[in-house]
Motif scaffolding. Structure first.
Motif, short mmCIF file in Angstrom:
data_model
loop_
_atom_site.label_atom_id
_atom_site.label_comp_id
_atom_site.label_asym_id
_atom_site.label_seq_id
_atom_site.Cartn_x
_atom_site.Cartn_y
_atom_site.Cartn_z
N ASP A 131 10.75 -0.04 -7.01
CA ASP A 131 9.43 -0.17 -6.39
C ASP A 131 9.43 -1.18 -5.25
O ASP A 131 8.83 -0.95 -4.20
CB ASP A 131 8.40 -0.61 -7.44
CG ASP A 131 8.29 0.38 -8.58
OD1 ASP A 131 8.15 1.59 -8.31
OD2 ASP A 131 8.35 -0.05 -9.75
N GLN A 158 8.69 1.47 -2.43
CA GLN A 158 7.36 1.48 -1.83
C GLN A 158 7.14 0.23 -0.99
O GLN A 158 6.38 0.25 -0.02
CB GLN A 158 6.29 1.58 -2.93
CG GLN A 158 4.95 2.10 -2.46
CD GLN A 158 4.99 3.55 -1.99
OE1 GLN A 158 5.99 4.25 -2.21
NE2 GLN A 158 3.94 4.00 -1.34
N GLU A 187 7.61 4.91 8.87
CA GLU A 187 6.66 5.10 7.77
C GLU A 187 6.39 3.79 7.04
O GLU A 187 5.41 3.68 6.30
CB GLU A 187 7.18 6.15 6.79
CG GLU A 187 8.40 5.73 6.00
CD GLU A 187 8.84 6.78 4.99
OE1 GLU A 187 7.99 7.54 4.51
OE2 GLU A 187 10.04 6.82 4.67
N ALA A 200 -0.83 -3.50 -8.37
CA ALA A 200 -0.30 -2.14 -8.39
C ALA A 200 0.42 -1.93 -7.07
O ALA A 200 0.28 -2.72 -6.13
CB ALA A 200 -1.43 -1.13 -8.56
N LEU A 201 1.20 -0.87 -6.99
CA LEU A 201 1.93 -0.59 -5.76
C LEU A 201 0.99 -0.03 -4.70
O LEU A 201 0.04 0.71 -5.02
CB LEU A 201 3.05 0.41 -6.04
CG LEU A 201 4.17 -0.09 -6.94
CD1 LEU A 201 5.11 1.04 -7.29
CD2 LEU A 201 4.93 -1.22 -6.27
N PRO A 202 1.21 -0.36 -3.44
CA PRO A 202 0.36 0.19 -2.37
C PRO A 202 0.61 1.70 -2.23
O PRO A 202 1.70 2.20 -2.55
CB PRO A 202 0.83 -0.57 -1.13
CG PRO A 202 2.24 -0.97 -1.44
CD PRO A 202 2.27 -1.24 -2.91
N GLU A 203 -0.39 2.40 -1.76
CA GLU A 203 -0.24 3.85 -1.58
C GLU A 203 0.69 4.16 -0.42
O GLU A 203 1.43 5.15 -0.45
CB GLU A 203 -1.62 4.49 -1.33
CG GLU A 203 -2.55 4.41 -2.54
CD GLU A 203 -3.86 5.12 -2.29
OE1 GLU A 203 -4.01 5.73 -1.21
OE2 GLU A 203 -4.73 5.06 -3.18
N GLU A 204 0.68 3.32 0.61
CA GLU A 204 1.54 3.54 1.77
C GLU A 204 2.72 2.57 1.71
O GLU A 204 2.60 1.44 1.25
CB GLU A 204 0.74 3.34 3.06
CG GLU A 204 -0.39 4.33 3.24
CD GLU A 204 -1.12 4.14 4.55
OE1 GLU A 204 -0.80 3.16 5.29
OE2 GLU A 204 -2.01 4.95 4.84
N LYS A 205 3.88 3.01 2.22
CA LYS A 205 5.08 2.18 2.21
C LYS A 205 4.89 0.99 3.15
O LYS A 205 4.31 1.12 4.23
CB LYS A 205 6.29 3.01 2.64
CG LYS A 205 6.65 4.12 1.67
CD LYS A 205 7.84 4.90 2.18
CE LYS A 205 8.13 6.12 1.33
NZ LYS A 205 8.64 5.79 0.02
N LYS A 206 5.41 -0.16 2.71
CA LYS A 206 5.24 -1.38 3.51
C LYS A 206 6.54 -2.17 3.58
O LYS A 206 7.30 -2.21 2.60
CB LYS A 206 4.17 -2.28 2.89
CG LYS A 206 2.76 -1.69 2.84
CD LYS A 206 1.79 -2.68 2.22
CE LYS A 206 0.40 -2.08 2.09
NZ LYS A 206 -0.20 -1.77 3.41
#
Length: 214
Positions: A131, A158, A187, A200-206
């Motif tokens: 993750d 992610q 991305e 929680a993990l973000p919806e978009e990759k960072k």
């Protein structure tokens, strides 16, 4: 809630109900301040001074130090160590390196240590679903920025956090983070933070570039 703070080179404080410190340095030997930390668990990727000289500074009586491959569960934290190399010559130049995965609150964090070579598909599969990836990017003693970008895209986390790159005061001959940031797939949106906090993990990759705490 999992929080991550960065103390230069490959030293992170990773906390929830337990605190894991990775590759602690003593500060003085690399031109930075000494991390003022206490750890329940310390992971050491290899015994070079900029990754292990601060172990006694962050340890307390009950601290468990993990510096071997294999799996260990400490205080509900699952830690697995995977053998790799500090160079492209199977350790002939700089020895072995341990990659660690650290599972807290359902989030798997992978710390690549001083990885010095590309990873094959078998090793990436062994790491499982990562993750949050902590990767060296400064080159010279490790993979460089473009190699780190390629490995990031293969592992497909992610969140990716660059480490082991040149910052103010650091007296280690490595490069900055620019090559990595320029090479990474678009991305991954860039964020700069003092601390990474994850419920929680973000919806978009960072890609999260953390400020150094020392």
């Amino acid at each position: 809630m999992v929080s991550l703070n960065w103390y230069g080179q490959a030293c992170f404080e990773i906390s929830n109900s337990s605190t894991v410190v990775t590759d602690p340095h003593d500060g003085d030997s690399i031109g930075l301040g000494a991390p003022q930390l206490e750890a329940d668990i310390v992971t050491v990727s290899h015994d070079h001074y900029d990754h292990s000289s601060g172990v006694e500074l962050v340890s307390k009586a009950a601290t468990v130090t993990v510096e071997e491959s294999g799996e260990e569960v400490v205080g509900g934290v699952n830690i697995r160590g995977f053998e790799s190399y500090h160079d492209k010559s199977e350790g002939e130049e700089r020895g072995k390196n341990l990659i660690f995965t650290i599972d807290l609150d359902g989030i798997r964090i992978c710390h690549l240590g001083d990885l010095g070579h590309m990873l094959d598909s078998e090793k990436i599969e062994q790491l499982g679903d990562v993750d949050v990836l902590l990767t060296p990017v400064g080159g010279n003693f490790t993979i460089d920025g473009s190699e780190a970008a390629e490995i990031t895209e293969e592992i497909d986390p992610q969140v990716v956090v660059p480490m082991h790159y040149k910052i103010n005061g650091l007296q280690v001959p490595i490069s900055g983070s620019e090559e990595f940031l320029d090479s990474l797939n678009e991305e991954y949106g860039l964020e700069e933070r003092g601390e990474l906090r994850l419920k929680a993990l973000p919806e978009e990759k960072k890609v999260v570039k953390l400020a150094c705490k020392v």
